[in-house]
Design an enzyme around this catalytic site. Sequence first.
Site, PDB file in Angstrom:
ATOM      1  N   HIS A  20     -10.540  34.596  -5.231  1.00 34.25           N
ATOM      2  CA  HIS A  20     -11.848  33.942  -4.754  1.00 34.25           C
ATOM      3  C   HIS A  20     -12.811  33.607  -5.917  1.00 34.25           C
ATOM      4  O   HIS A  20     -12.704  34.749  -6.635  1.00 34.25           O
ATOM      5  CB  HIS A  20     -12.665  34.868  -3.802  1.00 34.25           C
ATOM      6  CG  HIS A  20     -13.789  34.110  -3.316  1.00 34.25           C
ATOM      7  ND1 HIS A  20     -14.044  33.004  -2.457  1.00 34.25           N
ATOM      8  CD2 HIS A  20     -14.991  34.344  -3.834  1.00 34.25           C
ATOM      9  CE1 HIS A  20     -15.263  33.009  -2.348  1.00 34.25           C
ATOM     10  NE2 HIS A  20     -15.872  33.645  -3.328  1.00 34.25           N
ATOM     11  N   ALA A  43       0.933  -1.223   0.156  1.00 33.06           N
ATOM     12  CA  ALA A  43       0.096   0.027  -0.165  1.00 33.06           C
ATOM     13  C   ALA A  43       0.892   1.233   0.028  1.00 33.06           C
ATOM     14  O   ALA A  43       0.425   2.155   0.899  1.00 33.06           O
ATOM     15  CB  ALA A  43      -1.020   0.040   1.024  1.00 33.06           C
ATOM     16  N   GLY A  44       1.874   1.232  -0.837  1.00 28.95           N
ATOM     17  CA  GLY A  44       2.799   2.469  -1.033  1.00 28.95           C
ATOM     18  C   GLY A  44       1.978   3.328  -2.042  1.00 28.95           C
ATOM     19  O   GLY A  44       1.047   3.059  -2.619  1.00 28.95           O
ATOM     20  N   ARG A  54      11.140  -0.195  -4.707  1.00 29.33           N
ATOM     21  CA  ARG A  54      11.985  -0.328  -6.090  1.00 29.33           C
ATOM     22  C   ARG A  54      13.449  -0.338  -5.344  1.00 29.33           C
ATOM     23  O   ARG A  54      13.799   0.023  -4.287  1.00 29.33           O
ATOM     24  CB  ARG A  54      11.849   1.067  -6.888  1.00 29.33           C
ATOM     25  CG  ARG A  54      10.377   1.238  -7.501  1.00 29.33           C
ATOM     26  CD  ARG A  54      10.259   2.368  -8.426  1.00 29.33           C
ATOM     27  NE  ARG A  54      11.155   2.434  -9.489  1.00 29.33           N
ATOM     28  CZ  ARG A  54      10.978   1.837 -10.733  1.00 29.33           C
ATOM     29  NH1 ARG A  54       9.929   0.912 -10.638  1.00 29.33           N
ATOM     30  NH2 ARG A  54      11.839   1.788 -11.674  1.00 29.33           N
TER      31      ARG A  54
HETATM   32  P1  FAD Z   1      15.347   6.233 -13.988  1.00 24.48           P
HETATM   33  O1  FAD Z   1      14.084   7.249 -14.592  1.00 24.48           O
HETATM   34  O2  FAD Z   1      15.011   5.025 -13.797  1.00 24.48           O
HETATM   35  O3  FAD Z   1      16.164   6.231 -15.348  1.00 24.48           O
HETATM   36  C1  FAD Z   1      17.273   5.555 -15.367  1.00 24.48           C
HETATM   37  C2  FAD Z   1      17.628   5.187 -16.816  1.00 24.48           C
HETATM   38  O4  FAD Z   1      18.933   4.635 -16.939  1.00 24.48           O
HETATM   39  C3  FAD Z   1      16.616   4.323 -17.500  1.00 24.48           C
HETATM   40  O5  FAD Z   1      16.270   5.052 -18.547  1.00 24.48           O
HETATM   41  C4  FAD Z   1      17.659   3.001 -17.918  1.00 24.48           C
HETATM   42  O6  FAD Z   1      17.272   2.581 -18.949  1.00 24.48           O
HETATM   43  C5  FAD Z   1      19.081   3.762 -17.662  1.00 24.48           C
HETATM   44  N1  FAD Z   1      20.119   3.237 -17.661  1.00 24.48           N
HETATM   45  C6  FAD Z   1      20.314   2.102 -16.330  1.00 24.48           C
HETATM   46  N2  FAD Z   1      21.557   1.558 -16.359  1.00 24.48           N
HETATM   47  C7  FAD Z   1      22.216   1.794 -17.592  1.00 24.48           C
HETATM   48  C8  FAD Z   1      23.575   1.597 -18.142  1.00 24.48           C
HETATM   49  N3  FAD Z   1      24.448   0.897 -17.587  1.00 24.48           N
HETATM   50  N4  FAD Z   1      23.615   2.306 -19.457  1.00 24.48           N
HETATM   51  C9  FAD Z   1      22.925   2.880 -20.165  1.00 24.48           C
HETATM   52  N5  FAD Z   1      21.432   3.307 -19.343  1.00 24.48           N
HETATM   53  C10 FAD Z   1      21.296   2.745 -18.312  1.00 24.48           C
HETATM   54  N6  FAD Z   1       8.020  10.081  -9.411  1.00 24.48           N
HETATM   55  C11 FAD Z   1       7.372  11.081  -9.049  1.00 24.48           C
HETATM   56  O7  FAD Z   1       8.286  12.131  -8.754  1.00 24.48           O
HETATM   57  N7  FAD Z   1       6.323  11.596  -9.255  1.00 24.48           N
HETATM   58  C12 FAD Z   1       5.289  10.334  -9.888  1.00 24.48           C
HETATM   59  O8  FAD Z   1       4.184  10.654 -10.053  1.00 24.48           O
HETATM   60  C13 FAD Z   1       5.795   9.128  -9.894  1.00 24.48           C
HETATM   61  N8  FAD Z   1       5.124   8.040 -10.484  1.00 24.48           N
HETATM   62  C14 FAD Z   1       5.658   6.891 -10.764  1.00 24.48           C
HETATM   63  C15 FAD Z   1       4.928   5.867 -10.949  1.00 24.48           C
HETATM   64  C16 FAD Z   1       5.453   4.515 -11.250  1.00 24.48           C
HETATM   65  C17 FAD Z   1       4.653   3.650 -11.830  1.00 24.48           C
HETATM   66  C18 FAD Z   1       6.917   4.339 -11.143  1.00 24.48           C
HETATM   67  C19 FAD Z   1       7.196   3.065 -11.282  1.00 24.48           C
HETATM   68  C20 FAD Z   1       7.558   5.477 -10.642  1.00 24.48           C
HETATM   69  C21 FAD Z   1       6.942   6.629 -10.563  1.00 24.48           C
HETATM   70  N9  FAD Z   1       7.773   7.689  -9.872  1.00 24.48           N
HETATM   71  C22 FAD Z   1       7.211   8.880  -9.677  1.00 24.48           C
HETATM   72  C23 FAD Z   1       9.129   7.442  -9.724  1.00 24.48           C
HETATM   73  C24 FAD Z   1      10.210   8.140 -10.625  1.00 24.48           C
HETATM   74  O9  FAD Z   1       9.739   7.453 -11.996  1.00 24.48           O
HETATM   75  C25 FAD Z   1      11.680   7.999 -10.504  1.00 24.48           C
HETATM   76  O10 FAD Z   1      11.935   8.676  -9.162  1.00 24.48           O
HETATM   77  C26 FAD Z   1      12.600   8.623 -11.528  1.00 24.48           C
HETATM   78  O11 FAD Z   1      12.241   8.043 -12.653  1.00 24.48           O
HETATM   79  C27 FAD Z   1      14.002   8.451 -11.176  1.00 24.48           C
HETATM   80  O12 FAD Z   1      14.814   8.981 -12.201  1.00 24.48           O
HETATM   81  P2  FAD Z   1      16.103   8.537 -12.522  1.00 24.48           P
HETATM   82  O13 FAD Z   1      16.522   9.481 -13.456  1.00 24.48           O
HETATM   83  O14 FAD Z   1      17.209   8.512 -11.170  1.00 24.48           O
HETATM   84  O15 FAD Z   1      16.146   7.084 -12.820  1.00 24.48           O
HETATM   85  P1  AMP Z   2       6.651   1.390  -1.319  1.00 26.37           P
HETATM   86  O1  AMP Z   2       8.148   1.291  -0.746  1.00 26.37           O
HETATM   87  O2  AMP Z   2       6.281   3.010  -0.621  1.00 26.37           O
HETATM   88  O3  AMP Z   2       6.536   1.163  -2.766  1.00 26.37           O
HETATM   89  O4  AMP Z   2       5.610   0.561  -0.476  1.00 26.37           O
HETATM   90  C1  AMP Z   2       5.644  -0.801  -0.718  1.00 26.37           C
HETATM   91  C2  AMP Z   2       5.042  -1.445   0.493  1.00 26.37           C
HETATM   92  O5  AMP Z   2       4.967  -2.835   0.164  1.00 26.37           O
HETATM   93  C3  AMP Z   2       5.595  -1.106   1.774  1.00 26.37           C
HETATM   94  O6  AMP Z   2       4.685  -0.702   2.664  1.00 26.37           O
HETATM   95  C4  AMP Z   2       5.810  -2.764   2.318  1.00 26.37           C
HETATM   96  O7  AMP Z   2       5.455  -3.006   3.674  1.00 26.37           O
HETATM   97  C5  AMP Z   2       5.034  -3.641   1.397  1.00 26.37           C
HETATM   98  N1  AMP Z   2       5.392  -4.815   1.709  1.00 26.37           N
HETATM   99  C6  AMP Z   2       6.749  -5.325   1.085  1.00 26.37           C
HETATM  100  N2  AMP Z   2       6.557  -6.903   1.195  1.00 26.37           N
HETATM  101  C7  AMP Z   2       5.384  -7.158   1.269  1.00 26.37           C
HETATM  102  C8  AMP Z   2       4.449  -8.586   1.656  1.00 26.37           C
HETATM  103  N3  AMP Z   2       5.630  -9.694   1.370  1.00 26.37           N
HETATM  104  N4  AMP Z   2       3.249  -8.666   1.620  1.00 26.37           N
HETATM  105  C9  AMP Z   2       2.599  -7.437   1.866  1.00 26.37           C
HETATM  106  N5  AMP Z   2       3.033  -6.192   1.969  1.00 26.37           N
HETATM  107  C10 AMP Z   2       4.480  -5.995   1.501  1.00 26.37           C
END
Ligand code: FAD
Ligand code: AMP
Length: 478
Positions: A451, A189-190, A279
């Site tokens: 407002h 429930a994250g 993640r």
């Molecule tokens: P990433 O976006 O993960 O990018 C890393 C890139 O590096 C990737 O394209 C990968 O292919 C590339 N890469 C990795 N290793 C190599 C390598 N060795 N060589 C070449 N390329 C490589 N965040 C928010 O702030 N707001 C939101 O609403 C939000 N919603 C989200 C919803 C979902 C479903 C998910 C999964 C994530 C969400 N996030 C959100 C989190 C957000 O997507 C991440 O925090 C953000 O993308 C991190 O950016 P980054 O540049 O660190 O890494």
């Molecule tokens: P977030 O890190 O915010 O994306 O949240 C992930 C959530 O998954 C955390 O609140 C964890 O407590 C929960 N979680 C991790 N492993 C399990 C599991 N085996 N069963 C139920 N919940 C889990």
Amino acid sequence: MTQKFDVVVIGAGPGGYVAAIKAAQLGLKTACIEKYQDKEGKTALGGTCLNVGCIPSKALLDSSWKYYEAKDHFAIHGIEAKGLTIDVPAMISRKSNIVKNLTGGVATLFKANGVTLLEGHGKLLAGKQVEVTGSDGKTQIIDAENVILASGSKPIDIPPAPIDQDVIVDSTGALEFQSVPKKLGVIGAGVIGLELGSVWARLGAEVTVLEALDKFLPAADEQIAKEALKTFTKQGLNIRLGARVTGSEVKKKQVTVNFTDAEGEQKIVFDKLIVAVGRRPVTTDLLASDSGVDMDERGYIFVNDQCATSVPGVYAVGDVVRGAMLAHKASEEGVMVAERIAGHKAQINYDLIPSVIYTHPEIAWVGKTEQQLKTEGVAVNVGTFPFAASGRAMAANDTGGLVKVIADATTDRVLGVHVIGPSAAELVQQGAIGMEFGTSAEDLGMMVFSHPTLSEALHEAALAVNGQAIHIANRKKR
Ligand code: FAD
Ligand code: AMP
């Protein structure tokens, strides 16, 4: 001859691509390496955020919200929406088009700013050399004066629920369902679990969220988390706290999930199961053994407050380093590092990174929670204002939630702004701006707010801190 760059960025997510653009804008010869390929086998920039994260999830949240409103909320406005249907493949393809547009936009920005894109896998070698391996297996070595590691993160998988991207999916798979599952399970429930669970619940799925912790949204302000749990439960999300998943079995396109809670061992059968348990940083084959870059004990690249690693001239930003896994945190770190490489002073105020959960109502906050401040022994005054008393919220038929402003009892300086309600993400940013400039609750209360706006709820909550709210009875008199 080996190519040489002032800056080489590995990863083109919001951390990496923003760093690369900023570095190029500052006159540095910059290359960015990206290996991610879309379904058509083309290199796609933008990382998790644009391809499988922030943007596609928000596209589906917006589509599903429109459907939900039409189905359940239009009648009150006198609008009849008979025979309403949802074309899921059309909704998914709209999402994919937005992704394509945005990732293509980053490629255009690279060209416009003179960033060299190197397609392939990047690996940092000793001596700030970087090896790039293309999808054809060919390698080249480039020299870098500075390297920015921005390799991001990927979903954690847990042994009790192995991902098959068919019945048991991670967040990426949950953005691709071609029909609404009848019974959907979500582990965790994250933020991600709640957002993706909401999408499919709004479209008619019966959603059960299994969360191992006993506490709901432990990072949020307790009052807000309590309100959120009440609202989501009313909306039909079955959130089971203290439920730890221990195993699962897929049979005939269904999955039986075993979990333990206070009552003992339980099982539920779902049509789809989303695993959203967090993640982890991506560092696979990113660093040669002699690169000299240290990791911390949790597998993140170790950096200081300026995102410098243990090797001079090598930096790391975004999800691959400590701190919240948020796109705006990643991109601001990217900007900071590019600025510092160019010799400018730059830093991030890590205390004021806003957090948002894009459910409905939205949940957003910046600064500290009331419980954090209590633990730290800081005396505070708190002002709240419910959207139920907001004329604008009533006009929009969206009156759930509240704004909460927390200020230091001695100085009146605002230490936290917490919102659950319509447009919480936008509202909280106003608090963040004020807090960056050291606003007091009195300052916010003295400002003129248009407002009727939802922002007036922030104004009133700030006034309420010192017992001066106009449109609600004050708890504390002057
Ligand atoms: P990433 O976006 O993960 O990018 C890393 C890139 O590096 C990737 O394209 C990968 O292919 C590339 N890469 C990795 N290793 C190599 C390598 N060795 N060589 C070449 N390329 C490589 N965040 C928010 O702030 N707001 C939101 O609403 C939000 N919603 C989200 C919803 C979902 C479903 C998910 C999964 C994530 C969400 N996030 C959100 C989190 C957000 O997507 C991440 O925090 C953000 O993308 C991190 O950016 P980054 O540049 O660190 O890494
Ligand atoms: P977030 O890190 O915010 O994306 O949240 C992930 C959530 O998954 C955390 O609140 C964890 O407590 C929960 N979680 C991790 N492993 C399990 C599991 N085996 N069963 C139920 N919940 C889990």
